[in-house]
Design a protein around this motif. Structure first.
Motif, mmCIF file in Angstrom:
data_model
loop_
_atom_site.group_PDB
_atom_site.id
_atom_site.type_symbol
_atom_site.label_atom_id
_atom_site.label_comp_id
_atom_site.label_asym_id
_atom_site.label_seq_id
_atom_site.Cartn_x
_atom_site.Cartn_y
_atom_site.Cartn_z
ATOM 1 N N ASP A 189 0.821 -1.217 0.000
ATOM 2 C CA ASP A 189 0.000 0.000 0.000
ATOM 3 C C ASP A 189 0.852 1.264 0.000
ATOM 4 O OD1 ASP A 189 -2.352 -1.449 0.028
ATOM 5 O OD2 ASP A 189 -2.703 -1.207 2.181
ATOM 6 N N LEU A 190 1.878 1.270 0.826
ATOM 7 C CA LEU A 190 2.717 2.453 0.927
ATOM 8 C C LEU A 190 3.575 2.664 -0.325
ATOM 9 C CD1 LEU A 190 3.804 2.150 4.665
ATOM 10 C CD2 LEU A 190 2.259 3.868 3.682
ATOM 11 N N THR A 191 3.967 1.577 -0.976
ATOM 12 C CA THR A 191 4.814 1.676 -2.171
ATOM 13 C C THR A 191 4.014 2.091 -3.396
ATOM 14 O OG1 THR A 191 6.260 -0.026 -1.252
ATOM 15 C CG2 THR A 191 6.500 0.437 -3.589
ATOM 16 N N MET A 192 2.751 1.751 -3.455
ATOM 17 C CA MET A 192 1.936 2.046 -4.639
ATOM 18 C C MET A 192 1.494 3.508 -4.687
ATOM 19 S SD MET A 192 1.890 -0.490 -6.482
ATOM 20 C CE MET A 192 1.758 -2.215 -6.740
ATOM 21 N N CYS A 193 2.372 4.406 -4.284
ATOM 22 C CA CYS A 193 2.059 5.839 -4.304
ATOM 23 C C CYS A 193 2.401 6.474 -5.652
ATOM 24 C CB CYS A 193 2.780 6.551 -3.164
ATOM 25 S SG CYS A 193 4.572 6.491 -3.301
ATOM 26 N N ASP A 194 2.897 5.664 -6.572
ATOM 27 C CA ASP A 194 3.247 6.162 -7.907
ATOM 28 C C ASP A 194 2.562 5.275 -8.944
ATOM 29 O OD1 ASP A 194 5.172 8.032 -9.461
ATOM 30 O OD2 ASP A 194 5.519 6.057 -10.351
ATOM 31 N N ASP A 195 1.964 5.871 -9.964
ATOM 32 C CA ASP A 195 1.185 5.128 -10.960
ATOM 33 C C ASP A 195 2.018 4.188 -11.821
ATOM 34 O OD1 ASP A 195 -1.123 6.342 -10.096
ATOM 35 O OD2 ASP A 195 -1.010 7.956 -11.589
ATOM 36 N N ALA A 196 3.318 4.368 -11.871
ATOM 37 C CA ALA A 196 4.155 3.553 -12.751
ATOM 38 C C ALA A 196 4.565 2.222 -12.121
ATOM 39 C CB ALA A 196 5.396 4.327 -13.157
ATOM 40 N N VAL A 224 7.071 12.146 -5.351
ATOM 41 C CA VAL A 224 6.864 10.788 -4.822
ATOM 42 C C VAL A 224 7.190 10.766 -3.335
ATOM 43 C CG1 VAL A 224 7.660 8.389 -4.937
ATOM 44 C CG2 VAL A 224 7.267 9.675 -7.051
ATOM 45 N N ARG A 225 8.281 11.420 -2.951
ATOM 46 C CA ARG A 225 8.640 11.477 -1.525
ATOM 47 C C ARG A 225 7.556 12.195 -0.709
ATOM 48 N NH1 ARG A 225 14.070 14.174 -1.076
ATOM 49 N NH2 ARG A 225 13.812 14.650 -3.266
ATOM 50 N N LEU A 226 7.009 13.280 -1.258
ATOM 51 C CA LEU A 226 5.947 14.005 -0.543
ATOM 52 C C LEU A 226 4.724 13.119 -0.325
ATOM 53 C CD1 LEU A 226 5.921 17.606 -2.066
ATOM 54 C CD2 LEU A 226 6.589 16.902 0.235
ATOM 55 N N ARG A 227 4.296 12.438 -1.389
ATOM 56 C CA ARG A 227 3.141 11.547 -1.289
ATOM 57 C C ARG A 227 3.421 10.415 -0.303
ATOM 58 N NH1 ARG A 227 2.204 9.717 -6.778
ATOM 59 N NH2 ARG A 227 2.536 11.897 -7.250
ATOM 60 N N CYS A 228 4.606 9.889 -0.391
ATOM 61 C CA CYS A 228 5.026 8.805 0.489
ATOM 62 C C CYS A 228 5.069 9.266 1.946
ATOM 63 C CB CYS A 228 6.397 8.309 0.040
ATOM 64 S SG CYS A 228 6.878 6.772 0.763
ATOM 65 N N ASP A 229 5.615 10.440 2.196
ATOM 66 C CA ASP A 229 5.679 10.977 3.560
ATOM 67 C C ASP A 229 4.293 11.179 4.148
ATOM 68 O OD1 ASP A 229 8.445 10.968 3.533
ATOM 69 O OD2 ASP A 229 8.616 13.102 3.034
ATOM 70 N N LYS A 230 3.354 11.641 3.336
ATOM 71 C CA LYS A 230 1.980 11.823 3.799
ATOM 72 C C LYS A 230 1.375 10.468 4.201
ATOM 73 C CE LYS A 230 -2.569 13.318 2.281
ATOM 74 N NZ LYS A 230 -3.387 13.609 1.125
ATOM 75 N N ASN A 231 1.550 9.454 3.352
ATOM 76 C CA ASN A 231 1.026 8.120 3.654
ATOM 77 C C ASN A 231 1.709 7.512 4.873
ATOM 78 O OD1 ASN A 231 -0.616 8.376 1.408
ATOM 79 N ND2 ASN A 231 0.715 7.164 0.085
ATOM 80 N N LEU A 232 3.022 7.725 4.989
ATOM 81 C CA LEU A 232 3.758 7.215 6.149
ATOM 82 C C LEU A 232 3.281 7.862 7.444
ATOM 83 C CD1 LEU A 232 7.355 6.985 4.709
ATOM 84 C CD2 LEU A 232 6.131 5.135 5.867
ATOM 85 N N SER A 233 2.992 9.123 7.380
ATOM 86 C CA SER A 233 2.498 9.828 8.565
ATOM 87 C C SER A 233 1.197 9.199 9.066
ATOM 88 C CB SER A 233 2.297 11.300 8.230
ATOM 89 O OG SER A 233 1.727 11.971 9.301
#
Length: 181
Positions: free
Chosen positions: A35-42, A90-99
């Motif tokens: 779930d956390l890794t699928m933050c990018d459509d590619a 990608v890092r921003l999206r990932c950081d939001k999900n990690l939070s």
């Protein structure tokens, strides 16, 4: 690769997985890593799975008997070196999900309930509420049936602060109107 996104090869997927594993506060199961890794459509599932297995084989991550993934020292070092290679968005999206995930994990570790069967056939339900400083409440109740214990546990986990507040209100109230027994 599956779609349009910023992650373009398996090496970048590995960087992303390490980035996540280095920032999550406790070991996590496969589904959570996914779930956390699928933050990018590619990123597609099969590339993700292959990369995750490679990171375990190369000892960047560990996989426990319980199926939980955790980063190793080697993984942390390589994550720090490679994190700037990840696209900023990608890092921003990932950081939001990690939070969000870290809040859930922290909450789970701070709010616990345990049910134990007693020799006489009844059950003890133990409720624990912690904060960053330590234990706030440790309460044990006896119930006569296991289904009651499960209901109490579920309700406690949903709103432990409410129970704590009501107990404090009861103990601190001046009920002069009630006669002593």
């Amino acid at each position: 690769m599956a779609g349009r996104g910023f992650i373009h090869d398996k090496l970048e997927i590995k960087f992303l997985i390490l980035y996540i594993a280095a920032r999550v506060i406790e070991p996590i199961p496969f589904d959570t890593v996914l779930d956390l890794t699928m933050c990018d459509d590619a990123i597609d599932y099969f590339d993700f799975s292959e990369c995750l297995n490679d990171l375990v084989k190369t000892e960047h991550l560990t996989l426990s008997e319980d199926g939980l993934y955790a980063v190793t020292e080697k993984g942390v070092r390589n994550s720090q070196i490679c994190e700037s290679s990840l696209p900023y968005s990608v890092r921003l999206r990932c950081d939001k999900n990690l939070s969000i995930w870290n809040r859930k994990l922290r909450r789970k570790s701070q709010v616990r309930s345990i049910t134990e069967k007693r020799p006489n056939g009844t059950y003890t339900v133990r409720f624990n509420l912690d904060d960053d400083m330590g234990s706030v409440m440790d309460l044990r109740l006896m119930v006569v049936r296991e289904d009651m214990a499960k209901v109490l546990s579920e309700r406690f986990r949903k709103s432990p602060e409410k129970l704590y507040s009501k107990i404090m209100d009861l103990l601190l109230s001046d009920d002069e109107d009630e006669p002593e027994r």
